[in-house]
Design an enzyme around this catalytic site. Sequence first.
Site, PDB file in Angstrom:
ATOM      1  N   GLY A  81      -8.615  -4.324  -7.512  1.00  0.00           N
ATOM      2  CA  GLY A  81      -9.695  -5.295  -7.642  1.00  0.00           C
ATOM      3  C   GLY A  81     -10.447  -5.030  -8.933  1.00  0.00           C
TER       4      GLY A  81
ATOM      5  CE  LYS B 279       3.074  37.308  17.178  1.00  0.00           C
ATOM      6  NZ  LYS B 279       3.491  36.967  18.536  1.00  0.00           N
TER       7      LYS B 279
ATOM      8  CG  ASN C 204       5.117  56.247   6.702  1.00  0.00           C
ATOM      9  OD1 ASN C 204       5.947  55.345   6.877  1.00  0.00           O
ATOM     10  ND2 ASN C 204       5.067  56.960   5.590  1.00  0.00           N
TER      11      ASN C 204
ATOM     12  NE  ARG D 163       3.954   0.728  -1.474  1.00  0.00           N
ATOM     13  CZ  ARG D 163       3.226   0.996  -2.566  1.00  0.00           C
ATOM     14  NH1 ARG D 163       3.794   1.576  -3.608  1.00  0.00           N
ATOM     15  NH2 ARG D 163       1.941   0.706  -2.602  1.00  0.00           N
TER      16      ARG D 163
ATOM     17  N   GLY E 255      -4.332   1.743   8.166  1.00  0.00           N
ATOM     18  CA  GLY E 255      -3.158   1.168   7.511  1.00  0.00           C
ATOM     19  C   GLY E 255      -1.850   1.796   7.971  1.00  0.00           C
TER      20      GLY E 255
HETATM   21  C1  UD1 Z   1      -8.379  -2.283  -1.909  1.00  0.00           C
HETATM   22  C2  UD1 Z   1      -9.476  -3.103  -2.541  1.00  0.00           C
HETATM   23  C3  UD1 Z   1      -9.262  -3.167  -4.050  1.00  0.00           C
HETATM   24  C4  UD1 Z   1      -9.205  -1.778  -4.634  1.00  0.00           C
HETATM   25  C5  UD1 Z   1      -8.142  -0.950  -3.926  1.00  0.00           C
HETATM   26  C6  UD1 Z   1      -8.210   0.498  -4.354  1.00  0.00           C
HETATM   27  C7  UD1 Z   1     -10.135  -4.771  -0.896  1.00  0.00           C
HETATM   28  C8  UD1 Z   1     -10.020  -6.189  -0.464  1.00  0.00           C
HETATM   29  N1  UD1 Z   1      -9.449  -4.428  -1.975  1.00  0.00           N
HETATM   30  O1  UD1 Z   1      -7.170  -3.004  -2.126  1.00  0.00           O
HETATM   31  O2  UD1 Z   1     -10.318  -3.892  -4.670  1.00  0.00           O
HETATM   32  O3  UD1 Z   1      -8.938  -1.825  -6.008  1.00  0.00           O
HETATM   33  O4  UD1 Z   1      -8.341  -0.984  -2.495  1.00  0.00           O
HETATM   34  O5  UD1 Z   1      -7.160   1.206  -3.802  1.00  0.00           O
HETATM   35  O6  UD1 Z   1     -10.884  -4.030  -0.278  1.00  0.00           O
HETATM   36  N2  UD1 Z   1      -7.362  -0.661   5.799  1.00  0.00           N
HETATM   37  C9  UD1 Z   1      -7.648  -0.632   7.146  1.00  0.00           C
HETATM   38  N3  UD1 Z   1      -7.633  -1.786   7.840  1.00  0.00           N
HETATM   39  C10 UD1 Z   1      -7.370  -2.985   7.259  1.00  0.00           C
HETATM   40  C11 UD1 Z   1      -7.076  -3.008   5.889  1.00  0.00           C
HETATM   41  C12 UD1 Z   1      -7.084  -1.844   5.190  1.00  0.00           C
HETATM   42  O7  UD1 Z   1      -7.901   0.435   7.705  1.00  0.00           O
HETATM   43  O8  UD1 Z   1      -7.401  -3.996   7.968  1.00  0.00           O
HETATM   44  C13 UD1 Z   1      -7.367   0.582   5.040  1.00  0.00           C
HETATM   45  C14 UD1 Z   1      -6.004   0.937   4.481  1.00  0.00           C
HETATM   46  O9  UD1 Z   1      -5.297   1.765   5.382  1.00  0.00           O
HETATM   47  C15 UD1 Z   1      -6.336   1.674   3.199  1.00  0.00           C
HETATM   48  C16 UD1 Z   1      -7.646   1.014   2.772  1.00  0.00           C
HETATM   49  O10 UD1 Z   1      -8.190   0.414   3.914  1.00  0.00           O
HETATM   50  O11 UD1 Z   1      -6.591   3.031   3.423  1.00  0.00           O
HETATM   51  C17 UD1 Z   1      -7.441   0.002   1.662  1.00  0.00           C
HETATM   52  O12 UD1 Z   1      -6.619  -1.037   2.130  1.00  0.00           O
HETATM   53  P1  UD1 Z   1      -5.446  -1.647   1.261  1.00  0.00           P
HETATM   54  O13 UD1 Z   1      -4.807  -2.709   2.034  1.00  0.00           O
HETATM   55  O14 UD1 Z   1      -4.607  -0.568   0.705  1.00  0.00           O
HETATM   56  O15 UD1 Z   1      -6.297  -2.319   0.086  1.00  0.00           O
HETATM   57  P2  UD1 Z   1      -5.781  -2.705  -1.358  1.00  0.00           P
HETATM   58  O16 UD1 Z   1      -5.054  -3.955  -1.284  1.00  0.00           O
HETATM   59  O17 UD1 Z   1      -5.123  -1.537  -1.986  1.00  0.00           O
END
Ligand code: UD1
Length: 453
Positions: free
Chosen positions: A141, A334, A360, A15, A11
Amino acid sequence: MNLALVVLAAGQGTRMKSALPKVLHEVAGASLVSHAIHSADDLSPDRVVVVVGHGSELVGPAVEKEFPGAEIVVQTDRLGTAHAVGQAQAALKGFGGDIIVLYGDTPFIRPETLTAMRQARADGADVVVLGFDAAVPGKYGRLIAEKGKLLRIVEAKDASADELAVTLCNSGVICADRAVLFDLISKVGNENAAKEYYLTDIVGLANDAGLGCATVTCDEAETLGINSRVELAQAEAVFQGRARQDAMVNGATLMAPETVYFSVDTDLGRDVTVEPNVVFGRNVRVEDKATIRAFSHLEDCVIRAGATIGPYARIRPGSDIGEGARVGNFVETKKASVAKGAKINHLSYVGDATVGADANIGAGTVTCNYDGVLKHKTEIGAGAFIGTNSSLVAPVKIGDGAMTAAGSVITKNVPDDSLAVARAPQTVREGVVSRLRQKLLATKKKRDAQKSS
Ligand code: UD1
Ligand code: CA
């Protein structure tokens, strides 16, 4: 049963408003992704696959450096959590065992929780989901269960009003057999509000296929995910709160716990006293009965039993402060090995040095270890006495029981039991000061007169 971790870390973390990928931001001196991977330490996973994407050129090497066995796979298009886990399929081809999916931005899952998930698998559930009762369910979710059976997970964006009223939420952590997981993922589509491949869909698909799904629950604090600097600071506070508590429970006295900062790997012995405003960087071990006085900063060092550090000391990487030794105010060390009972009590810099037992080191002593290009060693023997304000120009060796005169600039080795004096001899001209002052006053008067004319 073998275990593989799949850690989602692709991700963007918009933010965070940062050039650094989100999962490399740190809590207690360790990156978020490092915390996530370590949360499974107790389970000794056989494989660790980390799915990287945004900032992969930074995240991949950082993970490989800390976890040499970890495998990095790149998710180029980020099409959702199911798609992300799918990126690990090739790497885990032929792996027989369970997979636990973790998020790289969720650092505080407790080992006991993951153990409980494995137990639920051992008890017969095909897919185990980690849920929690959310104070504010918001965008999480929702876990839709009936008579204790987990039927499906519905994302908030796709949920009905009834479903939104459910407070049992999805943490994102899932455990299933490798073959079952990838088979279910292959059936996940993206017909939903976000047009994403949701990992959460595998629960409904598993039920459709006659498989059983179970929920393990944990405290909401464990599932805390980091999305912003504000949440990062909150996570730091949570970590520090626990670390302070642990330190005290294990026998250290913290005079003002809320002002002491620990790293993930800080190791305090028994009857260690830590005064207020002390910061422990990574890799610090403090042995029994040592005292760390106020406003000291320590990193990558060992403080041996009964030693006293500070107040206001800076103990830098590679320092080994011996039993009962004292390193006092405004002293920096160090790569310094300070033997038992040695004293460096005031205003010194001791770097790339060894200090013998009971030596010392006088106030203001500086080891001149750097010539602008290379670093050089200073060796100070046991029982040596280094006079106040000595400069020890390295490489240089001061013998056992040797002494240097105050204010000396020592450039040559000093043999055992020898006194080195390396400063300009003092001259005294009696009765000259008042004459000198008169002369200076006369000069000043002349200049003042010139200025006003
Ligand atoms: C996800 C869950 C949700 C849960 C929440 C908890 C799904 C569809 N939803 O939602 O049910 O309550 O987490 O925090 O799974 N990521 C990737 N590649 C991608 C998409 C995401 O590596 O293509 C990673 C993100 O960097 C993150 C994690 O997966 O670390 C979760 O992804 P994010 O998009 O934050 O999911 P939520 O919408 O928060
Ligand atoms: Ca999230």
